[in-house]
Motif scaffolding. Structure first.
Motif, mmCIF file in Angstrom:
data_model
loop_
_atom_site.group_PDB
_atom_site.id
_atom_site.type_symbol
_atom_site.label_atom_id
_atom_site.label_comp_id
_atom_site.label_asym_id
_atom_site.label_seq_id
_atom_site.Cartn_x
_atom_site.Cartn_y
_atom_site.Cartn_z
ATOM 1 N N ARG A 85 -3.012 9.450 -19.313
ATOM 2 C CA ARG A 85 -1.947 8.480 -19.010
ATOM 3 C C ARG A 85 -0.653 8.766 -19.777
ATOM 4 N NH1 ARG A 85 -1.754 2.669 -20.710
ATOM 5 N NH2 ARG A 85 -3.128 3.377 -22.319
ATOM 6 N N ASP A 86 -0.801 9.231 -21.034
ATOM 7 C CA ASP A 86 0.398 9.454 -21.857
ATOM 8 C C ASP A 86 1.316 10.511 -21.262
ATOM 9 O OD1 ASP A 86 -0.634 7.636 -23.512
ATOM 10 O OD2 ASP A 86 -1.512 9.086 -24.919
ATOM 11 N N GLN A 87 0.747 11.407 -20.447
ATOM 12 C CA GLN A 87 1.572 12.469 -19.873
ATOM 13 C C GLN A 87 2.529 11.938 -18.803
ATOM 14 O OE1 GLN A 87 -2.099 14.814 -19.010
ATOM 15 N NE2 GLN A 87 -0.814 16.531 -19.572
ATOM 16 N N LEU A 88 2.319 10.687 -18.393
ATOM 17 C CA LEU A 88 3.122 10.158 -17.289
ATOM 18 C C LEU A 88 4.300 9.292 -17.738
ATOM 19 C CD1 LEU A 88 0.088 9.399 -15.054
ATOM 20 C CD2 LEU A 88 1.980 10.859 -14.391
ATOM 21 N N SER A 89 4.285 8.844 -18.979
ATOM 22 C CA SER A 89 5.381 7.980 -19.435
ATOM 23 C C SER A 89 6.637 8.804 -19.673
ATOM 24 C CB SER A 89 4.981 7.248 -20.707
ATOM 25 O OG SER A 89 3.986 6.309 -20.384
ATOM 26 N N TRP A 90 7.777 8.192 -19.400
ATOM 27 C CA TRP A 90 9.070 8.875 -19.593
ATOM 28 C C TRP A 90 10.090 7.816 -19.931
ATOM 29 C CZ3 TRP A 90 13.391 9.813 -15.785
ATOM 30 C CH2 TRP A 90 14.313 10.735 -16.284
ATOM 31 N N PHE A 91 10.565 7.834 -21.167
ATOM 32 C CA PHE A 91 11.513 6.799 -21.579
ATOM 33 C C PHE A 91 12.538 7.418 -22.534
ATOM 34 C CE2 PHE A 91 12.755 2.831 -23.837
ATOM 35 C CZ PHE A 91 13.139 2.111 -22.716
ATOM 36 N N PRO A 92 13.449 8.238 -21.993
ATOM 37 C CA PRO A 92 14.443 8.873 -22.861
ATOM 38 C C PRO A 92 15.430 7.844 -23.424
ATOM 39 C CG PRO A 92 14.907 9.355 -20.563
ATOM 40 C CD PRO A 92 13.612 8.600 -20.586
ATOM 41 N N GLY A 93 16.193 8.269 -24.429
ATOM 42 C CA GLY A 93 17.087 7.352 -25.163
ATOM 43 C C GLY A 93 18.097 6.644 -24.276
ATOM 44 N N HIS A 94 18.591 7.339 -23.228
ATOM 45 C CA HIS A 94 19.654 6.696 -22.441
ATOM 46 C C HIS A 94 19.133 5.451 -21.721
ATOM 47 C CE1 HIS A 94 18.108 9.046 -18.911
ATOM 48 N NE2 HIS A 94 18.505 7.980 -18.264
ATOM 49 N N MET A 95 17.796 5.366 -21.512
ATOM 50 C CA MET A 95 17.253 4.178 -20.837
ATOM 51 C C MET A 95 17.310 2.964 -21.767
ATOM 52 S SD MET A 95 14.098 5.421 -18.535
ATOM 53 C CE MET A 95 14.219 6.854 -17.475
ATOM 54 N N MET A 96 16.953 3.198 -23.021
ATOM 55 C CA MET A 96 17.005 2.096 -24.002
ATOM 56 C C MET A 96 18.443 1.626 -24.158
ATOM 57 S SD MET A 96 14.892 0.503 -25.800
ATOM 58 C CE MET A 96 15.357 -1.024 -26.534
ATOM 59 N N ARG A 97 19.362 2.602 -24.304
ATOM 60 C CA ARG A 97 20.779 2.240 -24.476
ATOM 61 C C ARG A 97 21.283 1.509 -23.231
ATOM 62 N NH1 ARG A 97 20.753 7.308 -26.786
ATOM 63 N NH2 ARG A 97 21.515 8.345 -24.907
ATOM 64 N N GLY A 98 20.857 2.007 -22.053
ATOM 65 C CA GLY A 98 21.277 1.396 -20.780
ATOM 66 C C GLY A 98 20.828 -0.056 -20.697
ATOM 67 N N MET A 99 19.579 -0.302 -21.082
ATOM 68 C CA MET A 99 19.044 -1.663 -21.013
ATOM 69 C C MET A 99 19.827 -2.589 -21.946
ATOM 70 S SD MET A 99 16.837 -3.614 -19.600
ATOM 71 C CE MET A 99 15.119 -3.572 -19.211
ATOM 72 N N ASN A 100 20.130 -2.105 -23.167
ATOM 73 C CA ASN A 100 20.881 -2.937 -24.119
ATOM 74 C C ASN A 100 22.272 -3.249 -23.598
ATOM 75 O OD1 ASN A 100 18.728 -2.972 -25.793
ATOM 76 N ND2 ASN A 100 19.428 -1.274 -27.080
ATOM 77 N N LYS A 101 22.912 -2.215 -23.016
ATOM 78 C CA LYS A 101 24.275 -2.406 -22.491
ATOM 79 C C LYS A 101 24.254 -3.382 -21.315
ATOM 80 C CE LYS A 101 28.531 -0.509 -22.854
ATOM 81 N NZ LYS A 101 29.039 0.652 -22.176
ATOM 82 N N GLN A 159 22.213 -5.828 -20.831
ATOM 83 C CA GLN A 159 22.054 -7.196 -21.350
ATOM 84 C C GLN A 159 23.377 -7.725 -21.879
ATOM 85 O OE1 GLN A 159 18.502 -6.309 -23.818
ATOM 86 N NE2 GLN A 159 17.730 -8.192 -22.958
ATOM 87 N N HIS A 160 24.171 -6.797 -22.466
ATOM 88 C CA HIS A 160 25.460 -7.186 -23.028
ATOM 89 C C HIS A 160 26.434 -7.616 -21.924
ATOM 90 C CE1 HIS A 160 28.709 -7.155 -25.879
ATOM 91 N NE2 HIS A 160 29.409 -6.377 -25.063
ATOM 92 N N VAL A 161 26.419 -6.860 -20.811
ATOM 93 C CA VAL A 161 27.368 -7.121 -19.716
ATOM 94 C C VAL A 161 26.905 -8.292 -18.840
ATOM 95 C CG1 VAL A 161 28.418 -6.046 -17.657
ATOM 96 C CG2 VAL A 161 28.105 -4.712 -19.712
ATOM 97 N N ARG A 205 13.963 -9.430 -19.330
ATOM 98 C CA ARG A 205 15.143 -9.138 -20.140
ATOM 99 C C ARG A 205 16.454 -9.493 -19.459
ATOM 100 N NH1 ARG A 205 14.317 -3.942 -23.856
ATOM 101 N NH2 ARG A 205 16.157 -4.898 -24.755
ATOM 102 N N ILE A 206 16.481 -9.418 -18.109
ATOM 103 C CA ILE A 206 17.744 -9.755 -17.454
ATOM 104 C C ILE A 206 17.538 -10.717 -16.291
ATOM 105 C CG2 ILE A 206 19.016 -7.682 -18.088
ATOM 106 C CD1 ILE A 206 18.267 -6.464 -15.472
ATOM 107 N N GLY A 207 16.343 -11.300 -16.262
ATOM 108 C CA GLY A 207 15.975 -12.091 -15.083
ATOM 109 C C GLY A 207 16.572 -13.482 -14.998
ATOM 110 N N ILE A 208 17.426 -13.849 -15.956
ATOM 111 C CA ILE A 208 17.967 -15.212 -15.883
ATOM 112 C C ILE A 208 19.010 -15.350 -14.770
ATOM 113 C CG2 ILE A 208 17.537 -16.014 -18.233
ATOM 114 C CD1 ILE A 208 20.506 -15.047 -18.751
ATOM 115 N N LYS A 209 19.540 -14.256 -14.294
ATOM 116 C CA LYS A 209 20.515 -14.305 -13.195
ATOM 117 C C LYS A 209 19.771 -14.192 -11.869
ATOM 118 C CE LYS A 209 24.040 -14.482 -15.850
ATOM 119 N NZ LYS A 209 25.480 -14.526 -15.861
ATOM 120 N N PRO A 210 20.345 -14.746 -10.787
ATOM 121 C CA PRO A 210 19.660 -14.604 -9.498
ATOM 122 C C PRO A 210 19.521 -13.141 -9.104
ATOM 123 C CG PRO A 210 21.843 -15.604 -9.239
ATOM 124 C CD PRO A 210 21.569 -15.523 -10.700
ATOM 125 N N ARG A 211 18.346 -12.802 -8.568
ATOM 126 C CA ARG A 211 18.086 -11.398 -8.197
ATOM 127 C C ARG A 211 17.731 -11.278 -6.718
ATOM 128 N NH1 ARG A 211 13.241 -9.336 -11.348
ATOM 129 N NH2 ARG A 211 12.727 -11.531 -11.197
#
Ligand SMILES: Nc1nc2c(ncn2[C@@H]2O[C@H](COP(=O)(O)OP(=O)(O)OP(=O)(O)O)[C@@H](O)[C@H]2O)c(=O)[nH]1
Ligand SMILES: [Mg+2]
Length: 370
Positions: A15-31, A33-35, A62-68
């Protein structure tokens, strides 16, 4: 096609071979939330071929408070008929608090769903509390989703539809995950009322909890696993054979279906002159390159469509005993078996003409609710 014995199960990798979470994803998620405080409505984009698999559930928290609104993109490549689409929509709306679930094709010129999307989102926003932004005249929307599902393509399609004079693409698209790597400045998609849209990088959950999900995401190129391409290709072959979708046989010039990925990859590599030289003497077939060719033809829809996700219609309208009188809506119906064992539904007192109409009504009712 000749009946053949295929594998009945697949041995999954780690299973570990399938995960992919590079740094830009974490930064993207934080940004994101900010916007988010400036955003009125979110378009969560996912692949119509796997509506229940691989959506990033952390968006909800994390961002579900807005209508989706959930946009199931690449509907041109999905297998579902309109009845199945309704079932999918119903299930997803019951599962999560989406305001709407829509199937769209960002590659179609003026897709009718995308054409109505801005009006639909304005309607959703106007029906919501606008988070103390009553006096703000513009609407701000944001797309989010896992990588490579078509977020940037949707933005470009909306620009093509609503701003016909500005035809150039504003969001970079590409057939590989991770093309958009940072949250983009908002772009205008409608002049009046002013509607702006933010593009965001594709974001996966930090770890993939189910191997089957990870393998499906890998087949569609939504993750970059640390796994050999041959293994992903083998899983695709296993799936195609188990659904008896044998388009690959003719497409790659095989004599018959095969359960052996080596045979298929050798044929693709042989025909495509895909060889790897080791030193000046040894040569072997490039199975990795052949795997990518096999996967990319499938992703483009050339090797047939398979139901990667199970769509189970609710069948409660047929929960009755044969020979019993029951109600469908307000129609009283008697169900019987005819001489050939097929079920016939009629209402006792009515004339033949009425019976025919009634059977038509019942069939419509079953197909619309089923
Ligand atoms: N057939 C088909 N292909 C599509 C559709 N939408 C997007 N694509 C293709 O899917 C690939 C990915 O599209 P993008 O718009 O770059 O996807 P993205 O979600 O922005 O990707 P990232 O920026 O990497 O997260 C491209 O090759 C598009 O041409 C669609 O509705 N139908
Ligand atoms: Mg993008």
């Amino acid at each position: 096609m000749a009946a053949k014995a295929f594998r009945s199960s697949f041995v999954f990798p780690n299973r570990d071979q399938l995960s992919w979470f590079p740094g830009h994803m974490m930064r993207g998620m934080n940004k994101m939330q900010h916007v988010l405080k400036y955003v009125d409505c979110l378009f969560e984009v996912h692949d119509a071929r796997i509506p229940f698999t691989g959506r990033n559930k952390t968006f909800k928290h994390r961002i579900g408070i807005k209508p989706r609104i959930l946009l199931l993109c690449k509907s041109d490549l999905a297998l579902w008929n309109s009845r199945q689409r309704n079932v999918i929509k119903e299930q997803l709306m019951a599962e999560e608090d989406y305001k709407d679930v829509l199937f769209c094709n960002a590659k179609m010129d003026k897709d009718p769903v995308l054409k109505g999307l801005v009006a639909r989102s304005i309607e959703v926003v106007n029906n919501e509390d606008r988070y103390n932004r009553e006096f703000v005249p513009d609407y701000r929307l944001m797309v989010c989703g896992i990588p490579n599902v078509g977020k940037s393509s949707i933005i470009n399609a909306l620009r093509r539809i609503y701003m016909a004079r500005k035809k150039h693409k504003v969001a970079e698209e590409g057939a590989r995950p991770g093309v958009t790597r940072a949250l983009m400045e908002r772009v205008k998609i409608v002049d009046y009322p002013p509607v702006f849209l933010y593009d965001t990088p594709g974001i996966l959950p930090p770890s993939i909890s189910c191997i089957d999900t990870g393998m499906k995401l890998a087949i569609f190129d939504y993750v970059k696993p640390s796994l050999e391409n041959e293994c992903i290709a083998d899983y695709l072959l296993y799936q195609l054979n188990s659904y008896e979708v044998f388009n690959y046989v003719k497409f790659f010039g095989l004599k018959e279906p095969t359960d052996n990925i080596g045979d298929l990859l050798t044929k693709i590599a042989e025909d495509g002159h895909m060889l790897i030289s080791s030193g000046s003497y040894l040569r072997r077939y490039d199975w990795s390159g052949a795997s990518l060719r096999f996967l990319s033809q499938f992703r483009k829809g050339y090797l047939g469509k398979i139901p990667f996700d199970e769509v189970k219609p609710k069948t409660n309208v047929r929960e009755y005993e044969v020979n019993e009188t029951y109600f469908l809506g307000n129609i009283e119906v008697q169900s019987e078996l005819n001489d050939s064992g097929d079920e016939v539904t009629t209402s006792n007192e009515q004339s033949k003409e009425d019976k025919r109409r009634l059977i038509g009504d019942v069939t419509n009712l079953i197909s619309s609710t089923g």
